[in-house]
Scaffold this active site. Structure first.
Site, PDB file in Angstrom:
ATOM      1  NE  ARG A 198     -18.757  -6.103  11.322  1.00 21.89           N
ATOM      2  CZ  ARG A 198     -17.838  -6.928  11.780  1.00 21.89           C
ATOM      3  NH1 ARG A 198     -17.834  -7.263  13.073  1.00 21.89           N
ATOM      4  NH2 ARG A 198     -16.915  -7.426  10.986  1.00 21.89           N
ATOM      5  CE  LYS A 205     -14.069  -6.127   5.404  1.00 22.34           C
ATOM      6  NZ  LYS A 205     -15.391  -6.236   4.748  1.00 22.34           N
ATOM      7  CE  LYS A 252     -13.628  -1.891   6.012  1.00 24.67           C
ATOM      8  NZ  LYS A 252     -14.926  -2.275   5.428  1.00 24.67           N
ATOM      9  CD  GLU A 284      -6.221 -13.126   0.869  1.00 23.84           C
ATOM     10  OE1 GLU A 284      -6.738 -12.957  -0.251  1.00 23.84           O
ATOM     11  OE2 GLU A 284      -6.695 -13.913   1.708  1.00 23.84           O
ATOM     12  CB  SER A 304     -16.899   3.056  11.141  1.00 27.27           C
ATOM     13  OG  SER A 304     -16.693   1.703  11.559  1.00 27.27           O
TER      14      SER A 304
END
Length: 323
Positions: free
Chosen positions: A206, A196, A249, A234, A275
């Site tokens: 947000r 991410k 992401k 990760e 988004s």
């Protein structure tokens, strides 16, 4: 001219093009993110995400019914909470009588066969707007794990099928897996936000949750957009700690990272078409600068072609109507 290879032969009709198509989208590829808010019969459009709404629980259930009728069977729920419900330790996140856990229970009671994915992160519930416990301006890793564990267990108890740790704290997948297993929730899956990135493309999300950080940024825990090999570190950690899916992401600016994880891990790879990516296409289409439907499908195909088995996307409902 004597050409042995003429690739256009395989493009000369729609029938042939369909027959040799390498990448295919299916409604079953999609997870639809949904925003739930307090109230009754409330539908509030997210200004920066045309066509996307915050919904009270009664309307959320109606929306899910429409989506199920289109073949969408997995939903990722996010809470929009008033500031009065937020505090330093995100205690509302594991309140069994709170909006979010009520919503998870209600969806599973009404639609027992759908898969409910939940978000495991402090920011929607935190008065600081960060994904971790804040002390003296620093985001503390290990104290955050305790909060995430409480949140994850509460979500599993409410009926969640897939938990999505989106916080990027070190060790959170293993910590959550241990909490779940010790409580007997062996079948609850973890879709880790393995890679991410600290991205500019999260702004509209947000807005939807009113969850922007109250100070600073998230660069001490979300990944540097310049790095791809770090994603392997990760992802390996999350794999070793028991993740069932690995997520990248955002999606569009990180197609190379989706491919990198797909090439290196034998787990389903998910990608979050976030988004800001949705808002760009929608805004351009509304201004007549793009064919919105074609751009939408091209975006989703690119994510699938890069190697994503699962796509979290706000386009899911629209795309399902076309597939």
């Amino acid at each position: 001219m004597n050409l042995i290879r003429r690739p256009r032969r395989n493009r000369q009709s729609a029938v042939i093009r369909d027959m040799v198509q390498e990448t295919r989208l299916s409604v079953t590829d999609f997870i639809l993110p949904l925003f739930v808010m307090e109230g009754q019969n409330v539908r509030s459009e997210v200004a920066s995400m045309p066509g996307i709404y915050r919904l009270s629980l009664d309307l959320l259930l109606e929306e899910i019914q429409e989506c199920v009728d289109l073949g969408i069977k997995t939903f990722d729920l996010f809470p929009n909470l008033p500031e009065s419900k937020k505090d330093k330790y995100a205690t509302e996140s594991h309140n069994p009588d709170g909006l979010y856990l009520q919503a998870v229970r209600a969806v599973k009671e009404r639609f027992p066969d759908v898969m409910v994915m939940t978000d495991v992160a402090m920011d929607p519930y935190s008065s600081d707007g960060h994904d971790g416990v804040v002390e003296d301006g620093k985001i503390l890793n290990d104290p955050t794990l305790e909060v995430l564990g409480k949140m994850a267990l509460a979500q599993a108890q409410a009926g969640a099928n897939i938990l999505g740790p989106s916080d990027m704290m070190d060790g959170r997948v293993g910590y959550i897996r241990q909490v779940l297993d010790e409580a007997g929730y062996y079948d609850v899956a973890i879709m880790s936000y393995a890679a991410k990135y600290a991205s500019a493309f999260y702004g509209p999300f947000r807005d939807a949750l009113d969850s922007a950080p109250k100070f600073g940024d998230k660069e001490t825990y979300q990944m540097n957009p310049a790095n791809s090999r770090e994603a392997l570190i990760e992802a390996q950690l999350d794999y070793d700690e028991g993740a069932d899916f690995l997520m990248v992401k955002p999606a569009l600016a990180y197609l190379d990272v989706i491919k990198l994880l797909n090439d290196n891990f034998h787990l389903p790879i998910a990608a979050y078409n976030v988004s800001g990516e949705y808002a760009m296409v929608k805004s351009a289409a509304r201004n007549g600068w793009l064919d919105g439907e074609r751009a939408m499908m091209e975006v989703l195909l690119s994510i699938k072609r890069a190697g994503a088995n699962v796509i979290l996307t706000y386009f899911a409902k629209e795309a399902a109507r076309l597939l």
